[in-house]
Structure formats: C-alpha cells, structure tokens
Design a protein around this motif. Sequence first.
Motif, mmCIF file in Angstrom:
data_model
loop_
_atom_site.group_PDB
_atom_site.id
_atom_site.type_symbol
_atom_site.label_atom_id
_atom_site.label_comp_id
_atom_site.label_asym_id
_atom_site.label_seq_id
_atom_site.Cartn_x
_atom_site.Cartn_y
_atom_site.Cartn_z
ATOM 1 N N PHE A 1 0.890 -1.165 0.000
ATOM 2 C CA PHE A 1 0.000 0.000 0.000
ATOM 3 C C PHE A 1 0.920 1.204 0.000
ATOM 4 O O PHE A 1 1.974 1.140 0.594
ATOM 5 C CB PHE A 1 -0.843 0.160 1.269
ATOM 6 N N ARG B 1 0.319 7.970 -1.085
ATOM 7 C CA ARG B 1 -0.646 8.187 -2.142
ATOM 8 C C ARG B 1 -2.037 8.475 -1.554
ATOM 9 O O ARG B 1 -2.775 9.312 -2.045
ATOM 10 C CB ARG B 1 -0.669 6.942 -3.020
ATOM 11 N N THR C 1 -2.834 9.970 1.101
ATOM 12 C CA THR C 1 -3.007 11.311 1.641
ATOM 13 C C THR C 1 -2.523 12.362 0.662
ATOM 14 O O THR C 1 -2.339 13.508 1.018
ATOM 15 C CB THR C 1 -2.241 11.466 2.970
ATOM 16 N N CYS C 2 -2.324 11.968 -0.577
ATOM 17 C CA CYS C 2 -1.746 12.892 -1.554
ATOM 18 C C CYS C 2 -2.822 13.783 -2.157
ATOM 19 O O CYS C 2 -2.604 14.946 -2.433
ATOM 20 C CB CYS C 2 -1.033 12.107 -2.635
ATOM 21 N N GLY C 3 -4.021 13.213 -2.356
ATOM 22 C CA GLY C 3 -5.124 14.046 -2.810
ATOM 23 C C GLY C 3 -5.063 14.443 -4.260
ATOM 24 O O GLY C 3 -4.318 13.874 -5.045
ATOM 25 N N CYS D 1 -2.111 14.674 -7.913
ATOM 26 C CA CYS D 1 -1.014 13.968 -7.277
ATOM 27 C C CYS D 1 0.127 13.736 -8.254
ATOM 28 O O CYS D 1 0.199 12.717 -8.911
ATOM 29 C CB CYS D 1 -1.523 12.642 -6.712
ATOM 30 N N PRO E 1 4.163 13.167 -9.256
ATOM 31 C CA PRO E 1 5.244 12.406 -8.621
ATOM 32 C C PRO E 1 6.010 13.235 -7.589
ATOM 33 O O PRO E 1 6.385 12.716 -6.543
ATOM 34 C CB PRO E 1 6.149 12.029 -9.785
ATOM 35 N N LEU F 1 4.815 15.681 -5.736
ATOM 36 C CA LEU F 1 3.986 15.779 -4.544
ATOM 37 C C LEU F 1 4.045 14.486 -3.752
ATOM 38 O O LEU F 1 4.122 14.474 -2.528
ATOM 39 C CB LEU F 1 2.535 16.046 -4.939
ATOM 40 N N VAL G 1 -3.518 -8.350 -0.282
ATOM 41 C CA VAL G 1 -2.129 -8.409 -0.713
ATOM 42 C C VAL G 1 -1.649 -9.838 -0.912
ATOM 43 O O VAL G 1 -1.018 -10.172 -1.915
ATOM 44 C CB VAL G 1 -1.268 -7.735 0.361
ATOM 45 N N PRO H 1 -9.384 14.233 -8.315
ATOM 46 C CA PRO H 1 -10.034 12.936 -8.228
ATOM 47 C C PRO H 1 -11.279 12.979 -7.360
ATOM 48 O O PRO H 1 -11.853 11.969 -7.056
ATOM 49 C CB PRO H 1 -8.977 12.091 -7.535
ATOM 50 N N SER H 2 -11.677 14.163 -6.983
ATOM 51 C CA SER H 2 -12.614 14.184 -5.878
ATOM 52 C C SER H 2 -14.080 14.147 -6.243
ATOM 53 O O SER H 2 -14.891 13.712 -5.462
ATOM 54 C CB SER H 2 -12.383 15.442 -5.058
ATOM 55 N N ASP I 1 0.055 22.078 -1.373
ATOM 56 C CA ASP I 1 -0.091 20.636 -1.210
ATOM 57 C C ASP I 1 -0.481 20.276 0.223
ATOM 58 O O ASP I 1 -0.753 19.129 0.518
ATOM 59 C CB ASP I 1 1.201 19.920 -1.589
ATOM 60 N N VAL J 1 -5.040 19.041 0.873
ATOM 61 C CA VAL J 1 -5.420 17.994 -0.069
ATOM 62 C C VAL J 1 -6.941 17.944 -0.112
ATOM 63 O O VAL J 1 -7.617 18.500 0.740
ATOM 64 C CB VAL J 1 -4.839 16.631 0.337
ATOM 65 N N ASN J 2 -7.483 17.238 -1.087
ATOM 66 C CA ASN J 2 -8.929 17.160 -1.329
ATOM 67 C C ASN J 2 -9.485 18.521 -1.757
ATOM 68 O O ASN J 2 -8.788 19.521 -1.748
ATOM 69 C CB ASN J 2 -9.726 16.702 -0.105
ATOM 70 N N LYS K 1 -3.083 0.480 -11.675
ATOM 71 C CA LYS K 1 -3.949 -0.522 -11.047
ATOM 72 C C LYS K 1 -5.244 -0.752 -11.803
ATOM 73 O O LYS K 1 -5.786 -1.844 -11.792
ATOM 74 C CB LYS K 1 -4.295 -0.067 -9.624
ATOM 75 N N THR L 1 -3.150 14.889 -15.167
ATOM 76 C CA THR L 1 -2.868 14.611 -13.760
ATOM 77 C C THR L 1 -2.999 13.121 -13.515
ATOM 78 O O THR L 1 -3.791 12.435 -14.144
ATOM 79 C CB THR L 1 -3.835 15.358 -12.833
ATOM 80 N N ASN L 2 -2.224 12.684 -12.559
ATOM 81 C CA ASN L 2 -2.057 11.276 -12.326
ATOM 82 C C ASN L 2 -3.329 10.572 -11.889
ATOM 83 O O ASN L 2 -3.597 9.447 -12.230
ATOM 84 C CB ASN L 2 -1.006 11.131 -11.228
ATOM 85 N N ASN L 3 -4.125 11.262 -11.091
ATOM 86 C CA ASN L 3 -5.219 10.596 -10.416
ATOM 87 C C ASN L 3 -6.552 11.170 -10.871
ATOM 88 O O ASN L 3 -7.486 11.287 -10.104
ATOM 89 C CB ASN L 3 -5.030 10.809 -8.905
#
Lengths: 323, 310, 618
Positions: free
Chosen positions: A21, A25, A27-29, A32, A34, A36, B153, C4-5, C172, C175-176, C501, C531-533
């Motif tokens: 896990f 990530r 708590t990155c929000g 995100c 890299p 950050l 996992v 992502p929110s 940063d 967040v959220n 994922k 953005t990544n997410n």
Amino acid sequence: MVGLLFLLSLAVFFLFNLLPFDPARLTCGKVCTPQLLEQNRHRLGLDLPPWDQYLAFVRGIFFGRIYAPDQPFPIVCHAPCLGYSFLRHAEVTTLIARALPVTLWLTLGGFIVWITFGVVGGIVAALRRGRWQDRVLMTVALFGYSMPSFFIGLLLIFFVILQLQWLPFPSASAVQAGPFANPVKFFQTMILPWLVIAILNAAFYVRLTRNQVLETFGEDYVRTARAKGLPERTVVVKHALRAGLTPIVTAAGLDIAYLMGGAIITESIFSLPGMGSLSVNAVTNYDLPLITGVVLVAGIFIIAMNLIVDLLYGFLDPRVRIG
Amino acid sequence: MVGRSLREIVWARLRRDRVALICFAILVVMYLLAIVGPYLLNALGYDPYTFDRAAISNSGGQPVLPNGGIEFPKHPLGVEWGTGRDIMAQLLSGLRISLIVSTSATILTVLIGTVVGIVAGYAGGWTDQILGRLMDLVLAFPFLLIVLALSGVMTDRLTAMGVPEGNTSRVLYLILVMSLFGWPYLARIVRGQVLSLREREFVEAAVAMGAGTPRILFGEMLPNLWAPILVYTTLTLPSYIGLEAALSFLGVGVLPPDTTFGAMLANSVSYFQVVPLYLFIPGGMLVLLVVSFNLLGDSLRDALDPKAIH
Amino acid sequence: MAGPSLRLRVVSLGATAALLVGACGQATTTTSPSAAAATASPSAATSATPSSAAPSASAAGTPQKGGTAYVLMTTATSNGDKFTDMDPQRIYIGEDIAFFSATIMRTLTQYKYSADLKEGTSLVADAATDTGTPNADGTSWSFTLKDGMKWQDGSPVKCEDFAYAASRPFSDVIVNGPTYIVNDLKIPTNADGTSQYPGPYKATPEQQALFDKAVTCDGNKITYNLSKPVPDFNYTVTLGLGAVPNPKDHPGVDTGEQYTTNPWSDGPYMIDSYTPGKGGSLTLVRNPNWTDDGYRGAYPDKWVVQLGLDPQVVDGRLMQPNGDDVYALEYGNVQTQNLSKVFSDAHTAAPAFAGRAFSDYDPYVRYWWINLDKVPNVKIRQAMAVAIDRDSIRAAAGGDFYGDFADGLIKPNIGQDYAPTGWATDLFGQPIPPGGNLDLAKQLIKDSGQAAPTLTFDYGKSPTGDQIAAIVQSSLQKVGFTIKLNPVDSGYYGYIGDPAKQHDFGASGWGPDWPNASTVIPPLLFGAGKTNNASDYSRVTAANSPEFVKAMEDAGTTLDRAQQAAKWQALNKQAAQQAFIIPNVFSLSQVIAGTKLGNLYKWPAYGSWPYAQIYVMQ
C-alpha cells in the motif's frame, strides 16, 4: 517477555509496512504529481530505509516524534507515540485511548457473566454428574460452543431488538460516554454484546470446570477432606475448586487478553466503538500507522496476560506452591 | 498391541453411542452433498448463478412471493433479494467451499502441528526453545485482524506465484492463513506427549537398538500420538468452519458469483427484518454442521479416554 | 482539470451490510456536490415525471426558533464515521457543503433555498452583495462583500480572508477539495502545467506576488483575474472558496492540514465539540457574533450530528422515532428492505411518512467507464454496451427506486445541456431493450474483426456491488466475453484513478458541480494525461480520440451559452455512441426524518436537506 515484545514489534512493523500500500498516495489528494508524492513520502517519513523507519517508530514510543519538522505545520506526536493517523488527523495513541475503555467494559461485563455461569454451571454439572441437570447443561454448552459469534449476535438483534423490541437500538455514544454518564442507555446497549461474549465463552468454561472438578474429586486430598467429614460445600469450594481453578484462570487470562485486543465481530455487529471496530476500520482504509499501533497493543495484552497467568498459577495451585 | 486393543475398545464404545452415529451420518450426508450435490442440482435444473428476474419485484428488488420467494418446486428455499438466484443452490455451493476450506486447513494444521510438536519435544534444547518462542509469537498475533489486513495483498502474491487468480487463490489464502496461525495449539499438545513418550521403555529400546532418529520419531512415536491428534482434528474442523464463515461475514471470502454461509449471512442483515429466512437458512445449516462435528468429537474424546466414566 | 474528488459514493441503496459497520469495506470516497439546473425536460429515457417533493403536513406552520436538531449520519455515506473535511477549501461532498454552508461557512454566492428544481438551483448572493460582476470578456470577476460580517471571535470578516481562501488550494498542504480556482486564476504555470505559485505556506515573496496580482482586494471589493474567459465563475465561488481567517490578522488560526478538524465560523453557528469516529459527534452552538443575513433561517439553537451510525439502525430509529429522534434527520439513505414500508412508489412517500420521507432525483448519473487504451476497438466497446443487462442490475440495486435508465453522462435535471441521445432507441441502429440486445452484441463482435476478449471489471466491494458485478459478468459472457471480477475493498476511486492498477472497465458515478456540463464532460472524459489521479477513467486523450478532445476544448471556451449547450449535447451523444462510457441510471435517492422537524424537503442544489431552513417544532 521483553524479547517477545521486541520480536512482536519487529514482526508487526515489517509485516504491515512492507506491504505494497502506499500511504503517501492515500493522503496525496487531488493533483497527485510524482513530486507531490515524493514530498508526501518525506512528510510521512516513508523516504527513509525500512530499518530507519523502524528505529524512528521505536524512538517515537519512548521520546515522541515530529513528522517532517522542515515542512510547514509539522505534526507533533507525543510520547508514547505509536504513529500518527493522517486519515483521521489524530495520534494513534489518542485513538486507542478512546477505544480502549469501550473494549474494557465489553470484556469486563462479558467476563463477569461468562465466568459466573461457566463456573457455577460446571460445578452443578459435576455434582449432578450423569443426571438430567448435567445432560441439559452439557447440551446447552455444546450448542453455545458451536454457534458462530456473529450468528448469536444476529439472532439476538433479530429477536430482542427487532421482533420483541425489548431493547432499543444500540447506542455507541452511550458506550463511549461510559457507564456513569447514562447508566440506563449504557446497560441497554451493552447487555446483548455481553451475552454474545458470555454465551461463546461460558459454554467452554462449563465443560472445563466440570472436567476439573470431576478430576480433582478423584485426587487423594479431596478424598481425605471428605473422609474427615467436612461438609460437601467446603469440600467443593475449598478443595476441589481451588485446585481445579488453575486451568480456568489460565484460560480466562488468555481469553481476556484476546478480547482486550478487540472483539472484532461482536463490536462490528453492535457498532461498538472499541478496539475491534477501530482496527477493522484501519484495515479497510489502509490506515497503516493505526493498524500497526492496534496490532501492537493487542499483542502486548496477550503477552502481558501470559505473564500474569504464570504468576497466578503459582499462587493458586496448592501443589505448585508446596512444590 | 496396545494400539490395536484400544482401537477395538474405541470402536465398540462409538458403536454404542447413538448421538455419535447420528452425527456421523449427518456429516457423511453433508460431505456427499458438497461433492455431488451441485451436479445433482444442476441436473435437476437448480443453479446458484442463474438470475430469475421474474421472481423479484421491479420496485425494491424483493422476492415477489412471500417468505423470500419460496416456490415449489422451482425455489424450495426461496430466492435471493435483488437477483432471484436460488437459495438452495447457493447453500450447497457454500457448503462445498466451507468444507473444502475447513477440511484442507485442518489437514494442513495437523501436519504442521504434529511435525513441529514431535521435533520440538524430541530434540529439546535449543530447537525446542526456538520453536517454543515461535509458537508464543504466533499466538500473540491478533489473528482475525491479520487475516483481514493481509487478504488482498497475499491473494495477489499467490496469484503472482502462479496460483490461478480468482477463487483458487482466495481459497488457498484462507487455507494457508488458518493453518499458519492454527498449528501452535496442536504442536504444544504433541510436544507434551512426546516429552512423556521419550522416557518410555519402547522408545529407549528403539534408541538402544540403534534406530535412526526419523524412524524413532515417525515410526515409534507417531503411532502413539494418534489419539490426541484425532480428537484435536475433530474439534479443529468445526472451529475452522465457524472461522471461515466469520471471515466471509467480514468480507474476506470468495468472489461473486460464488457465495458461502458467512457471505449469505452478511447479506441477510440488510433484509432479515422483512425476510427472516435469509438469516435462519444459512445460519441453521452452519450450526447443524458445527454441532454435528462437535458432538462427534466429544464422543470420540470420551471413547478414547481410558479413564472415561460411562 | 478537477482532481479525483468529484465522485459519487458507490454505496447507496442497501449497499452495506448493516449492523456490520465498517467491516465489509465500503468504498469511502468523496461525493460530488452538485447543483442541478433549471428546466428538467423529461425525456424518453426518463419516463417517470420528477416530483418536486412539496413540503407538506409537517412543514406547514411558521418556523420557530429554538430547540436542538439532530443529524444521524450513517456509515454508508462517503464520510464513513467522521466528517471527511470541515475545512472550507477541502469540503467536497454535496451533503457536507449544504450542511456547513448553512451553519458555519459563508461563500460569496450560494443557491436559493427551494424545493423547486429551477428555483432551488438559482444563484443568490451570500457573503457578497450580489452574484458578481464580470468584465466585458469574462476574464475578471468582482464581488463586493456585505458589511458587518464577523468571525466567531467578533473580528470582522475581510476581503483578505476570501483572498487567502483562494490561495490555499494551490498548496499541497490542502489535499482534497475542488481545484477549479487553481486552473482558472491568472498565474503563470511551469513547463509541466503546474502552477508557479506553491500556496501561501511555502511561497517566496516573489511567488506570493504572483498570487496577489491574480486576486486583489480593494476595501470590501474582491477581484479575481482569470487566465481565460470563465462565464460561470460566479458558480465556481460556491465551491471550496469559503473564507478562512488570514494569518496577518489572525496569526495561528489556520493550522494547515489540521484546520479541517477545527475551522472558524462566520456563519450562524460555531463548533462546540467534535469527536470523530463511531459513537462520536459534532455539536454546533449559536455563534454569538452572528447577525441575521436574510438568507439563512438558522432556527434551532443547536445542531448535533451523531457519527458512525448503522444505516439499518438509523432507519429503525426514524421510522418510529422516540425521544430526541423526533427532531432527527437521516444523513444517508433509506435501506432497501424498508423502501416498501416508507414509500408507496418510487416518487411518493407512504401516507404515514408524508412530509418526512422523500424519494427524489439526486444530482448523480451512474455509469460504467471503459478504458480506451485497453479496449481500443470501438465495436467491442459497443458490444459491451448493448449486451449489459441493465434491467437486472437496476432490479438488484432497488428497481425503480434506484433510478431511471440513463442515456448518457448528462442528466436531464441539469437543464439546457441535456438532450436525449437515443441510446435505447436508435443510437446503435437497433433498439436496446433494458435487458440488452444480445444479437446486436454478437453482430458487433463479428464486425470488430477480433474475438471477444477477456476483460476485468473493477468495482467497489459491497453486497449489492457483488450482485451487480455478477450480473455484468453473466450478461457479457452470454455473448462471448470472458469477464473477471475485481472487487476493491476500500479507496475504490483512488484505485481506478491509478493507471497502474485500473483494469478494463468498471463502475462509477458523477454529479455536476454546477449547472453546466463543463463540470461533467471534461472532468470525466479528459484529464488522465494531465494529472495522475484524474477522474477520467476512460482515459480519453488527444492520442486516442483527437477529434473528441478538440471538440471538447472548443465547447469549454464557447461564450454563448446556448451554443455551448448544443456542443455539450453533441459530445454527450458521441461519448455514448463511441462507448467511452456505458450509461446505467439517472439515480434517485431516499431519505427520512423524524416527526417534529419543519420545512423538510430535498434541496435540488445539492440533492440534500435544506439545513438552513429546517426548524424544530416545540
């Protein structure tokens, strides 16, 4: 003891912290990137090698810990620091301190019920060996022993709360507030969870007590006591039970220790805010610091109880004492 | 010599025990149902995966017929809320998974526990010390929590190791994790037995005759351990059935569309105010299974106990 | 792009095993707030007529001041057993925005309190004197603050506090929360698209100057200078831009990450105590420095939010309320097994619950995304779309209580941006019945020039989620696909937002942030590359759909609102036709309250309770 604690902390820490896990990530929000993510890792202390992370964790327990002192608003975690839950914005010790009393009440009440019914039932069964009382008790015990705890809990909820409406819905806040704030609500909420724990355990203790009493009845010193013409009650309580108590204490000690780590299923079914709920919640949210802390505390209870039981053992058993 | 006569006594005692015989019969039926039941039902047209859209209402998804949609002969135990899948077929496929997990986990637990117990008891010294600490450590882990935390996992890891993904690796995870945390109990019992056996004449004789260690351990000692191991096995199996149900109740179980007793009970919670049978059918089946095993185990223990008073 | 929110909770109707709280891994994710807009045009796809739940029986009578109102929050909500956020810059759950803006947080503009769809989504001034003034080309917006606004300690709320609030989303540490402001403000960006301004906590004086040029204060007048025309910026300020005490006037009040557990109030109430977790609560008491603003009723003397409650228990407590529960309302949803007791049909409360139970459209659309990079063949995607048995899926999730079959990503109650796409009738040349069109699906697979592939379906783990997944699997396997299921125990949206994922297709839901499809189409169908997410789980990029992306950018900068609406409608149809997404339902949701609360209705702005108007009947 200390060695075992050390091993436990090591095993728990590495078991959970080497899982794939990524708390950074979680708590990155929003955006995100890299960079950050890297920053966040630093803030959580995850950029250190695993061994240093473990040392920081252990040091935190004794001296407290400050997360990322070079960042704005560093998070201070006071000793004994078991970590900081970034998801819940709270120190793990604070969260555990809030959950522990609930679990304590649950365990204590359940223990009183089960040990009373278990030991009394066991003695009655032993004294009435082979008669209907014995058979009824042993059958009930066997069924109690065979019922999965969540099924007992669901049955109680279905009949007592939903169908018969003898009790109101459980109130987590009344339990959180403790038995003195609102005793009526507290007992109304706790009585079913206590029963679940008691049914589960009492069954085992009825059998255990019965066997112990029967066994000690065969021992020479009990026969001597009887031959001396001591009243039956004295024989049972002072001699037979006393000696037979040792395995009961051993079992009870361990059972209490396990429950103190959180009666996960009972707490889940009745929505009690104890250690079990806390840990399940930590697990479903991948809240690693919280999982690590809760598992460690639960393990400490088990180890400590083992020690206490060993001490009691010598105190209780006349044979051990004489020897 | 000793072993054989004991076996005869035990068998004679068991045959006289009506409860034990009934339980044994129930369990045989359960295993048969688990093995051939799903095929049989399939041949008869019951299938745990078939959606019966006509059996559930368009508004709220509840079964159209009362009592959870019981309908002879189409759905003798009713249908699932929302999908109309047949409860009886689900129950049998749940039984199969439950027995696969608990039986395999018990076998594995007994294997590990016996081997470690014999080794620790016979070798003594450092080996015994280290194995003893290991047992303490394993027992100090809050088991349920670890199983929950590691499920995702470890299942992935098993898949990565080549176990087919999906339910194969999930079931294997359950079996492994139960065994890996369950063996110390038996190991302690076996160790204790071995400690006392070690001092007995026939073992000393074997040593004197120059028998090798493996021969002494598994040739001489093991046959004398079967009674406690058997009792332990019959008591472990039902506890694993309960454990598997509890785990799937908590959400660590097989993937849909397969289901288990625990998952069925977890689902029942959302509906049992309206359809209580959702609670009682899988719950009753679970209790019947566990009680049968426990009663049989009890009888077996009494029969094996030379001091037993009958 | 919005982060992502903006997401819909996947747990709603009976999706959690009740009395088993937290155990079955609910996907705790952030829900989108939504302001659904005017003129619902019931279409072919939405057969039932939306009933505006008129406040009746119990709501009649004059609002009274006083008493304590209770909110019973269930663990089946996106919040779980706590408030995910109370920081004005981080709150991003519709019901939370509604609750906190009614009680402790003021924004420049907000929506009108009304049960009527059109009125209830119309913009009104809150902290500002009007709904804002743009310059000629819409690249700059000014608002004048009302006089006499005070913080809970009695100090004045200043323009600088609103400006400071606009600076925090850049950091940063916060967040959220929505990020529109980060994209909109006129601040130079780095080569990688990130802003040169790192937020107020880490900015050098030069960097701070960049922000201070973008947001200026002139006495009581705040001006936002934007990098592009934003015709609906006065809607943007309803979201995530509530004032925060600026550190020059109030050193030490903003505690960064921690502020979200203890924010200051400039509304009618303030936080008295907050204990998150099961058995915990949030208690709000009157703010002594509050003066009536003519917008909020603020009738009860006290609000108590009980946290971490089991959804079945909350239903039980409110269906036959005792004691203080008569003053309580449910934050969550009525559970499936109780629907037939509480409601007589999908839009009407049963007589015994009239005026205190509501079943109405919420702002959300439920749909399935298909990852374009992993399933590039359009015919294969179309085959998936037409083969899915939406009828059984809807039945499993509550039947007509779950919602009406959707025909795209845009819901009719957004107003002018919606037009029927013909999904069920002629979008694919043949009618698609609710149970799917298997012949067409097989034909499409044949036409695709490849065999039906093996695909993995992502979804958030819950009992209902499991059932739906099983139906998705079995209906697609009927036409030759092999479907593997991948239940995600927790953090579902974070999981599918991670390209490493995410699998081939999966479940999702969305509500617009305000009544413009600019808060639907671009966030859902573009941004993964940036953005990544991002929320673009279909991963539409300039590489795999260049024309679509171009058309989307064009629509986003179209100033004429009617023309823009036509462009959104075309894009919505195209996304459905190309099967970037598979529409599921335009959802309904059901809530219940106790017997002694007045002014109960569903506020269309956020699909929530109208907290500021509710009163306690004594």
